[in-house]
Design an enzyme around this catalytic site. Structure first.
Site, PDB file in Angstrom:
ATOM      1  N   TYR A  67      51.140 -64.983 -72.039  1.00 52.25           N
ATOM      2  CA  TYR A  67      52.508 -64.555 -71.747  1.00 52.25           C
ATOM      3  C   TYR A  67      53.029 -63.531 -72.749  1.00 52.25           C
ATOM      4  O   TYR A  67      54.054 -62.891 -72.507  1.00 52.25           O
ATOM      5  CB  TYR A  67      53.460 -65.747 -71.725  1.00 52.25           C
TER       6      TYR A  67
ATOM      7  N   LYS B 129      48.174 -72.455 -73.882  1.00 50.84           N
ATOM      8  CA  LYS B 129      46.960 -72.325 -73.073  1.00 50.84           C
ATOM      9  C   LYS B 129      46.043 -71.277 -73.681  1.00 50.84           C
ATOM     10  O   LYS B 129      46.514 -70.243 -74.176  1.00 50.84           O
ATOM     11  CB  LYS B 129      47.311 -71.911 -71.639  1.00 50.84           C
TER      12      LYS B 129
ATOM     13  N   ASP C 200      56.858 -74.988 -72.182  1.00 51.40           N
ATOM     14  CA  ASP C 200      55.537 -74.562 -71.710  1.00 51.40           C
ATOM     15  C   ASP C 200      55.340 -73.076 -71.987  1.00 51.40           C
ATOM     16  O   ASP C 200      56.159 -72.245 -71.587  1.00 51.40           O
ATOM     17  CB  ASP C 200      55.406 -74.814 -70.207  1.00 51.40           C
TER      18      ASP C 200
ATOM     19  N   HIS D 265      43.554 -71.944 -69.320  1.00 53.45           N
ATOM     20  CA  HIS D 265      44.509 -71.277 -68.429  1.00 53.45           C
ATOM     21  C   HIS D 265      43.907 -71.003 -67.042  1.00 53.45           C
ATOM     22  O   HIS D 265      44.527 -71.271 -66.017  1.00 53.45           O
ATOM     23  CB  HIS D 265      44.983 -69.973 -69.072  1.00 53.45           C
TER      24      HIS D 265
END
Length: 311
Positions: free
Chosen positions: A50, A79, A45, A110
């Site tokens: 990120y 996402k 994931d 997200h």
């Protein structure tokens, strides 16, 4: 042992446990992903937000080149970030380039809001006063329509949402021609979010649970029923918290960059019996009744997303 897979409303199989990569230390993500894939994990994931999908891509490539796993056997999640919610395909293309892939297995919205796509930062634009640069009045349904169009491109096998409350799902579903395959939410005994879980089950939307331990060193690991059940089964409290999700029909994301912990997380899953599940439910129900639930992940957007614990 808990089930290894669940079936999405697309007919695809999704693993019951995956490796999460949020906040994983730079320089350690690639080796963590590679190790996980070569030691039992089949779900990774990630997210553009990120800022580590280049490393995730390196880890994927390393695992594939080692010959132990093939791309078609791995379930990769990404996402679209809030600054790309009006240009969803562009966001996906950026992630695919970083990941070194032609497609992802699941692409999620997200958060259901829009941050200024022309702001002073690609991911976290701010106003002069330092607050998040949010475009007020944006309709998250418009993002979903772009997500639906992605399915025709072949760049993602399935689409879904993340951090959607019951209220936001009820706003979305009447306008959806494709029902989300997944809703990824913070979920654990201190934040059961049962109203979301129940609605998703009714609509055929699979739950993916993040932050299953609450937070590092958080109170969940020492909660009385969690410790009691761990002692009963001869495992660590973390194993109980990770195992909490399979009986609920949910996929859980375990996060670590340490090889020993990565392996332990997947190998220490246990079957919680009905008594165990009832004890954890009673613990959750009491927290909800007393409004003492605990949410550990809630970015300072200044937006009411409709979660009961944030009213």
């Amino acid at each position: 042992m808990p089930p290894k897979h669940f079936t999405l409303n697309t007919g695809a199989k999704i693993p019951s446990i995956g490796l999460g990569t949020w906040q994983s230390p730079p320089g350690q993500v690639a080796s963590a992903v590679s190790y996980a894939l070569q030691n039992g994990y089949t779900l990774i994931d990630g997210a553009y937000c990120y800022a580590n999908e280049d490393e995730v891509g390196q880890g994927l490539a390393e695992a594939f080149s080692a010959g132990k796993v093939k791309r078609e056997d791995i379930f990769v999640v990404s996402k679209v970030w809030t600054t790309y919610n009006t240009r969803v395909e562009e966001g996906l293309d950026k992630s695919l380039k970083s990941l070194g892939l032609d497609y992802v297995d699941l692409f999620l919205v997200h958060w259901p809001l829009l941050m200024n796509p022309e702001g002073n930062h690609d991911r976290f634009p701010t106003k002069p006063d330092g607050s998040r640069d949010i475009i007020q009045g944006y309709n998250h349904v418009d993002t979903w329509k772009q997500m639906e169009a992605l399915l025709k491109t072949g760049k993602t096998k399935a689409i879904g949402v993340s951090n959607y409350s019951k209220l936001y799902l009820e706003q979305l579903l009447p306008h959806a021609t494709v029902i989300p395959a997944v809703n990824q939410i913070e979920n654990h005994p201190s934040l059961p979010q049962q109203e979301i879980v129940d609605l998703c089950k009714e609509k055929g939307i699979h739950i993916m649970a993040y932050s299953p331990l609450g937070s590092t060193g958080g109170p969940l690991l020492s909660a009385e029923p969690v410790v009691k059940i761990a002692e009963k089964h001869g495992v660590k409290p973390s194993s109980v918290l990770l195992s909490y999700h399979a009986p609920r029909g949910s996929t859980v994301l375990a996060k670590s960059v340490t090889p020993e912990r990565i392996k332990e997380n997947i190998e220490s899953l246990i079957d919680l019996d009905e008594e165990d599940q009832a004890e954890l439910k009673a613990y959750s129900d009491k927290l909800v009744a007393e409004k003492k639930w605990q949410r550990f992940v809630y970015p300072p957007f200044g937006v009411n997303f409709g979660f009961p614990d944030k009213q």
